[in-house]
Design an enzyme around this catalytic site. Structure first.
Site, PDB file in Angstrom:
ATOM      1  N   LYS A   1      46.287  -7.512  59.766  1.00  4.99           N
ATOM      2  CA  LYS A   1      46.176  -8.841  61.022  1.00  4.99           C
ATOM      3  C   LYS A   1      47.159  -9.498  61.815  1.00  4.99           C
ATOM      4  CE  LYS A   1      42.016  -8.372  59.024  1.00  4.99           C
ATOM      5  NZ  LYS A   1      41.512  -8.806  58.054  1.00  4.99           N
TER       6      LYS A   1
ATOM      7  N   LYS B   1      35.668   7.226  60.412  1.00  6.31           N
ATOM      8  CA  LYS B   1      34.539   7.088  59.772  1.00  6.31           C
ATOM      9  C   LYS B   1      33.536   6.243  60.896  1.00  6.31           C
ATOM     10  CE  LYS B   1      36.378   3.790  56.618  1.00  6.31           C
ATOM     11  NZ  LYS B   1      36.476   2.821  55.518  1.00  6.31           N
TER      12      LYS B   1
ATOM     13  N   LYS C   1      31.532  -0.211  62.662  1.00  6.89           N
ATOM     14  CA  LYS C   1      30.844  -1.169  64.211  1.00  6.89           C
ATOM     15  C   LYS C   1      32.251  -2.066  65.414  1.00  6.89           C
ATOM     16  CE  LYS C   1      31.282  -4.417  60.059  1.00  6.89           C
ATOM     17  NZ  LYS C   1      29.976  -5.066  58.719  1.00  6.89           N
TER      18      LYS C   1
END
Ligand code: TRP
Length: 331
Positions: free
Chosen positions: A112, A194, A197
């Site tokens: 992050k 994978k 979203k």
């Protein structure tokens, strides 16, 4: 007595096939035999400062999509994290036992920091502490999470131990729950990693996608010029399409296309057309049920309130024990 399971569902983004087959599908099976607490992790989402206008719709949508996927609010406690004030209270207590150094070393935190260096807030640093509070508040022993969350679970065990050795045995140590070793991983239709979203949404099938959208995405899925010799090993992106077909199509349909592949006479056009049709039929009832639920806000509100009541019943006992152990026991 039934063992207790806790899991948090991210409140950002729409659910997709990877979430469905990787997680929700297992939650639905677990709800029969475990004492389950599933919550929408809305406090966690605040680390990225979502628009206040969107928060409620996100939480309600995620709840609706999970129910439409088979989660039964009569069998599990389904709630919004922010409806349980005992969670931030426990988070505060645990923060006093969590050290800056160990939090800074967490790989998800370092990611992050790298991805958004302008928003390295304390909530991001202490994300694993909040996650620990989510779990310990129900004294859960089992936590169904993916590989990316294993380190957080290890920290949760450390914090539980640390609390227990300082103040006495209050918390159960939670462990990763591999409910089904055969849980499938759904790859992106473009063959890159994978299904996700955020990555390539045109290669991800969402539970909210309309039939036509599903068809287009599947027809564009990555293939190649086909096998050149019988029983050839499949490349990952082809294997993924066959796996999807196995999950949503009739067994004999899947077998026929598999035989065609192994005999080198598979026609990917026909194969995808069939997969698109079966996938649409699979997604459609979930999509429609989720849409219906989202229209009935009163019903969803009632479900979340009842879920919160169940969760607070358990949370209030835990927090009372934690307060007492710490010495917050004045009156
Ligand atoms: N961190 C989890 C994720 O990103 C979500 C989560 C929050 C969670 N709190 C939890 C999962 C507690 C399990 C238990 O997917």
């Amino acid at each position: 007595m039934k063992e207790t399971v806790v899991s948090g569902i991210r409140s950002t983004g729409y659910l997709h096939l990877g979430n469905y087959f990787g997680a929700i599908h297992n939650y639905v099976k677990m709800q029969e035999d475990y004492n389950c607490y599933f919550f929408v992790a809305d406090y966690h989402s605040l680390t990225t400062h979502p628009d206040p206008k969107d928060l409620k719709a996100n939480v309600f949508r995620v709840a609706a999509e999970n129910i439409a996927s088979g989660l039964n609010p009569d069998k599990v406690a389904l709630y919004a994290q922010s409806d349980i004030p005992e969670i931030p209270e426990l988070y505060l207590m645990l923060n006093m036992l969590a050290y800056k150094g160990e939090l800074e070393k967490v790989p998800t935190f370092k990611d992050k920091v790298r991805l958004s260096p302008d928003n390295v807030n304390a909530g991001l640093l202490t994300y694993p502490v909040l996650m620990t509070a989510d779990i310990l508040i129900h004294n859960a022993s089992k936590v169904p999470v993916g590989k990316d969350q294993e380190q957080h679970l290890e920290m949760a065990r450390n914090f539980a131990q640390r609390f227990n050795s300082r103040y006495g045995e209050v918390f159960t140590e939670p462990h990763v729950f591999r409910f089904d070793e055969n849980t499938v991983k759904i790859m992106s239709l473009d063959g890159n990693g994978k299904m996700s979203k955020s990555e390539n949404i045109n290669a991800t099938i969402f539970l909210s996608d309309e039939d036509e959208v599903i068809r287009k995405k599947i027809m564009k899925a990555k293939t190649d010029s086909g096998p050149t010799e019988p029983n050839m090993e499949m490349p990952d992106y082809i294997k993924n399409l066959f796996q999807l077909m196995q999950l949503v199509s009739e067994q004999d349909v899947h077998q026929t296309f598999l035989d065609n592949y192994n005999n080198c006479n598979v026609r990917y056009g026909d194969f995808k057309k069939q997969l698109a049709e079966d996938m649409s039929n699979f997604v459609k009832p979930i999509r429609e049920h989720a849409a219906e639920l989202q229209k009935d806000e009163d019903a969803l509100r009632k479900i979340l309130k009842e879920g919160a009541e169940k969760a607070r019943e358990s949370a209030s006992k835990t927090i009372a024990a934690a307060r007492k152990a710490i010495g917050i026991n004045y009156y």
